[in-house]
Design a protein around this motif. Structure first.
Motif, PDB file in Angstrom:
ATOM      1  N   ILE A  46       0.898  -1.246  -0.216  1.00 55.24           N
ATOM      2  CA  ILE A  46      -0.528  -0.214  -0.226  1.00 55.24           C
ATOM      3  C   ILE A  46       0.961   1.289  -0.092  1.00 55.24           C
ATOM      4  N   ALA A  47       0.512   2.450  -0.421  1.00 61.67           N
ATOM      5  CA  ALA A  47       1.105   3.388  -0.543  1.00 61.67           C
ATOM      6  C   ALA A  47       1.309   4.121   1.065  1.00 61.67           C
ATOM      7  N   GLY A  48       1.971   4.814   1.624  1.00 64.18           N
ATOM      8  CA  GLY A  48       1.958   5.341   2.341  1.00 64.18           C
ATOM      9  C   GLY A  48       1.287   6.987   2.586  1.00 64.18           C
ATOM     10  N   PRO A  49       1.154   7.499   3.969  1.00 62.73           N
ATOM     11  CA  PRO A  49      -0.033   8.751   4.075  1.00 62.73           C
ATOM     12  C   PRO A  49       1.118   9.728   3.104  1.00 62.73           C
ATOM     13  N   GLU A  50       2.492  10.097   3.070  1.00 59.78           N
ATOM     14  CA  GLU A  50       3.453  10.615   2.088  1.00 59.78           C
ATOM     15  C   GLU A  50       3.928  10.055   0.852  1.00 59.78           C
ATOM     16  N   GLY A  51       3.397   8.629   0.311  1.00 61.70           N
ATOM     17  CA  GLY A  51       3.563   8.019  -0.719  1.00 61.70           C
ATOM     18  C   GLY A  51       4.883   7.048  -0.061  1.00 61.70           C
ATOM     19  N   GLY A  52       5.428   6.358  -0.470  1.00 66.50           N
ATOM     20  CA  GLY A  52       6.210   5.471  -0.296  1.00 66.50           C
ATOM     21  C   GLY A  52       5.485   3.944  -0.629  1.00 66.50           C
ATOM     22  N   LEU A  53       6.206   2.867  -0.871  1.00 67.11           N
ATOM     23  CA  LEU A  53       5.735   1.668  -1.104  1.00 67.11           C
ATOM     24  C   LEU A  53       5.906   0.851   0.819  1.00 67.11           C
ATOM     25  N   TYR A  54       4.892   0.390   0.875  1.00 70.31           N
ATOM     26  CA  TYR A  54       4.757  -0.262   2.356  1.00 70.31           C
ATOM     27  C   TYR A  54       3.951  -1.374   1.947  1.00 70.31           C
ATOM     28  N   GLY A 251      19.774  -7.089  -8.556  1.00 68.89           N
ATOM     29  CA  GLY A 251      20.447  -7.091  -7.410  1.00 68.89           C
ATOM     30  C   GLY A 251      18.731  -7.884  -6.789  1.00 68.89           C
ATOM     31  N   LEU A 252      19.348  -7.764  -5.260  1.00 68.80           N
ATOM     32  CA  LEU A 252      18.166  -8.233  -4.226  1.00 68.80           C
ATOM     33  C   LEU A 252      17.835  -7.230  -4.908  1.00 68.80           C
ATOM     34  N   ILE A 253      16.150  -6.775  -4.542  1.00 72.43           N
ATOM     35  CA  ILE A 253      15.057  -5.926  -4.870  1.00 72.43           C
ATOM     36  C   ILE A 253      14.192  -6.212  -3.256  1.00 72.43           C
ATOM     37  N   ASP A 254      13.927  -4.647  -2.910  1.00 69.77           N
ATOM     38  CA  ASP A 254      12.974  -5.125  -1.831  1.00 69.77           C
ATOM     39  C   ASP A 254      12.171  -4.021  -2.084  1.00 69.77           C
ATOM     40  N   LEU A 255      10.452  -4.934  -2.964  1.00 71.51           N
ATOM     41  CA  LEU A 255       9.863  -3.913  -3.040  1.00 71.51           C
ATOM     42  C   LEU A 255       8.303  -3.631  -2.319  1.00 71.51           C
ATOM     43  N   THR A 256       8.922  -3.810  -1.215  1.00 63.06           N
ATOM     44  CA  THR A 256       8.240  -3.157  -0.365  1.00 63.06           C
ATOM     45  C   THR A 256       9.430  -1.926   0.939  1.00 63.06           C
ATOM     46  N   PRO A 257      10.292  -1.207  -0.069  1.00 65.31           N
ATOM     47  CA  PRO A 257      10.706  -0.358   0.776  1.00 65.31           C
ATOM     48  C   PRO A 257      10.619   0.108   1.460  1.00 65.31           C
ATOM     49  N   ASN A 258      10.002   0.954   1.624  1.00 65.12           N
ATOM     50  CA  ASN A 258       9.534   2.000   3.426  1.00 65.12           C
ATOM     51  C   ASN A 258       8.797   1.521   4.400  1.00 65.12           C
ATOM     52  N   THR A 259       9.284  -0.394   4.122  1.00 68.96           N
ATOM     53  CA  THR A 259       8.570  -1.038   5.270  1.00 68.96           C
ATOM     54  C   THR A 259       9.785  -1.532   6.151  1.00 68.96           C
ATOM     55  N   PHE A 264       9.388  -4.756  11.546  1.00 68.50           N
ATOM     56  CA  PHE A 264       7.903  -5.110  11.719  1.00 68.50           C
ATOM     57  C   PHE A 264       8.246  -5.971  12.065  1.00 68.50           C
ATOM     58  N   CYS A 265       9.105  -7.523  11.867  1.00 66.34           N
ATOM     59  CA  CYS A 265       9.119  -8.769  12.615  1.00 66.34           C
ATOM     60  C   CYS A 265       9.534  -8.541  14.077  1.00 66.34           C
ATOM     61  N   ASN A 266       9.504  -7.066  14.812  1.00 64.92           N
ATOM     62  CA  ASN A 266      10.110  -8.043  15.885  1.00 64.92           C
ATOM     63  C   ASN A 266      11.540  -9.013  16.218  1.00 64.92           C
ATOM     64  N   GLY A 295       5.827  -9.629  15.517  1.00 65.68           N
ATOM     65  CA  GLY A 295       5.610  -9.449  14.681  1.00 65.68           C
ATOM     66  C   GLY A 295       5.040 -10.150  14.169  1.00 65.68           C
ATOM     67  N   SER A 296       5.212 -10.194  12.701  1.00 70.20           N
ATOM     68  CA  SER A 296       5.226 -11.020  11.602  1.00 70.20           C
ATOM     69  C   SER A 296       6.556 -11.334  10.248  1.00 70.20           C
ATOM     70  N   GLN A 297       6.823 -12.378   9.755  1.00 64.25           N
ATOM     71  CA  GLN A 297       7.931 -12.527   8.828  1.00 64.25           C
ATOM     72  C   GLN A 297       7.596 -12.062   7.689  1.00 64.25           C
ATOM     73  N   ALA A 298       6.142 -11.901   7.402  1.00 61.42           N
ATOM     74  CA  ALA A 298       5.634 -12.146   5.954  1.00 61.42           C
ATOM     75  C   ALA A 298       6.509 -10.587   5.204  1.00 61.42           C
ATOM     76  N   ASP A 299       7.035  -9.710   5.194  1.00 62.06           N
ATOM     77  CA  ASP A 299       7.868  -8.558   4.818  1.00 62.06           C
ATOM     78  C   ASP A 299       9.206  -9.724   3.843  1.00 62.06           C
ATOM     79  N   PHE A 300       9.468  -9.984   4.635  1.00 66.73           N
ATOM     80  CA  PHE A 300      10.612 -10.965   4.845  1.00 66.73           C
ATOM     81  C   PHE A 300      10.586 -11.581   2.880  1.00 66.73           C
ATOM     82  N   ASN A 301       8.902 -12.308   2.283  1.00 64.19           N
ATOM     83  CA  ASN A 301       9.052 -13.009   1.246  1.00 64.19           C
ATOM     84  C   ASN A 301       9.255 -11.585   0.216  1.00 64.19           C
ATOM     85  N   ASN A 302       9.105 -10.655   0.529  1.00 59.32           N
ATOM     86  CA  ASN A 302       9.068  -8.903  -0.615  1.00 59.32           C
ATOM     87  C   ASN A 302      10.310  -8.452  -1.044  1.00 59.32           C
TER      88      ASN A 302
END
Length: 374
Positions: A46-54, A251-259, A264-266, A295-302
């Motif tokens: 999703i997009a953040g309130p000031e832009g960016g991909l989360y 290269g290794l690309i983070d598709l949710t770079p602002n998270t 997020f996982c703690n 937390g959640s591991q889910a964002d590591f998938n991205n």
């Protein structure tokens, strides 16, 4: 001496001008935006309130999918622009001779295509220093400037070294050429009527970004014919064919770079024999996975890698060089003779049954060079 000083000054001035162009980076790659969503799936970000991909928590463990066709087309057009230009006649500099020169190439791209708008940074806000969420006005031409040094050797061989950069990016290119003039320098009798002939091979590689690795190799053949105009002025038209092989790897690309996936996982560490982690029922299996505390591991998938690109290009080139004493001025034109889709058939170039280069337009390059021959 006066001519050589003039050439050196021109090279220096061009270098300064080019450096100012390179300060902007609106055409740098931004591969994190090249994402496709599975049909009917919850968006992975999703997009953040000031832009960016989360990361979008509602997607749970549904990972973002890479748009590999868009990546392939982006690499294809970057590759055409930085490829060895073979901007020379068939005749070498000769045994003991060498040439130093500057070269400027302007390559047409499909600037209205989504993969350029989504796949490049766009302008930077002068106040916040943040980049746009898309590049709404990509450059219509990629500008590649390079410095080349050619050196002749016995038996018609010649080596060339080249360094350059793409304007409005941080991309720097480097490479080398080898050429063998099979038929050159005849001035009397029947051979003097025939054109000169040379074959060669070349390679260019690109650095300056962690987003991808790009290397372009080529083989070429040229014919040319020097035409003395008068005194020390010689005009040499030439034509040739060049086959390119483009190698592009992301290269290794983070598709949710602002998270921040770690926060997020703690994150408590990777579960391994050297770092065992206790769960509710004792020690967890040593599977090497990140362990989260609440937390959640889910964002590591991205964090992903795009499919590698291996493609061919077939190019026709022609131009002319005008030489007056030590000074050489040239103009050059290159164009595809086979469309990228037709040149890259087979299952290896298909995604979901469709050629990943479908719709990719043919490209052309207009080049000029200025140099001194010694």
């Amino acid at each position: 001496m006066r001519a050589s000083c003039w050439i050196a000054s021109a090279i220096a001035l061009t270098g300064v001008a080019s450096s100012s162009l390179a300060a902007a980076d609106s055409m740098d790659p931004a591969l994190a935006r090249l994402v496709r969503e599975p049909d009917g799936a919850v968006p992975c970000r999703i997009a953040g309130p000031e832009g960016g991909l989360y990361y979008n928590p509602a997607s749970r463990y549904q990972r973002c999918l890479t748009d590999d066709a868009a990546f392939a087309k982006l690499i294809a057009q970057y590759g055409f622009a930085v490829a060895p230009s073979a901007m020379h006649a068939a005749r070498t500099t000769g045994y003991g001779g060498f040439e130093i020169g500057i070269e400027a190439n302007y390559t047409k791209i499909d600037s209205e295509a989504d993969y350029w708008k989504q796949g490049t940074q766009g302008p930077q806000d002068p106040t916040s220093k943040n980049f746009s969420i898309e590049n709404r006005s990509p450059d219509s031409l990629l500008q590649h400037y390079s410095l080349k040094v050619r050196k002749g050797f016995p038996f018609g061989f010649e080596l060339t070294g080249a360094v350059g950069f793409l304007a409005n990016t941080g991309l720097v290119s480097a490479g080398a050429d080898v050429r063998w003039a099979l038929f050159e320098g005849f001035r009397r009798g029947l051979p003097a009527i025939l054109p000169e002939l040379a074959v060669g091979g070349s390679v260019r590689t690109v650095t300056g970004t962690e987003e991808f690795q790009l290397t372009v190799a080529g083989v070429d053949a040229e014919i040319s014919k020097p035409l003395p105009i008068g005194g020390t002025v010689v005009l040499t038209p030439y034509a040739g064919y060049q086959w390119l092989r483009i190698f592009g790897d992301s290269g290794l690309i983070d598709l949710t770079p602002n998270t921040d996936a770690v926060n997020f996982c703690n994150f408590r560490g990777v579960n391994s024999p050297a770092n065992p982690v206790q769960g509710q029922n004792g020690e967890l299996p040593h599977d090497g996975q990140p362990v989260c505390a609440g937390g959640s591991q889910a964002d590591f998938n991205n964090t992903v890698v795009f499919d590698p690109v291996r493609m061919n290009r077939h190019r026709l080139l022609f131009g002319a060089q005008l030489r007056f004493q030590m000074v050489k001025l040239g103009a050059h034109f290159i164009t595809d003779v086979v469309s990228p889709e037709d040149a890259n058939q087979g299952e290896a170039n298909e995604i979901n049954g469709e050629n990943k280069f479908a719709g990719l337009g043919s490209q052309w390059t207009l080049g000029i060079d200025l140099g001194a021959v010694f």
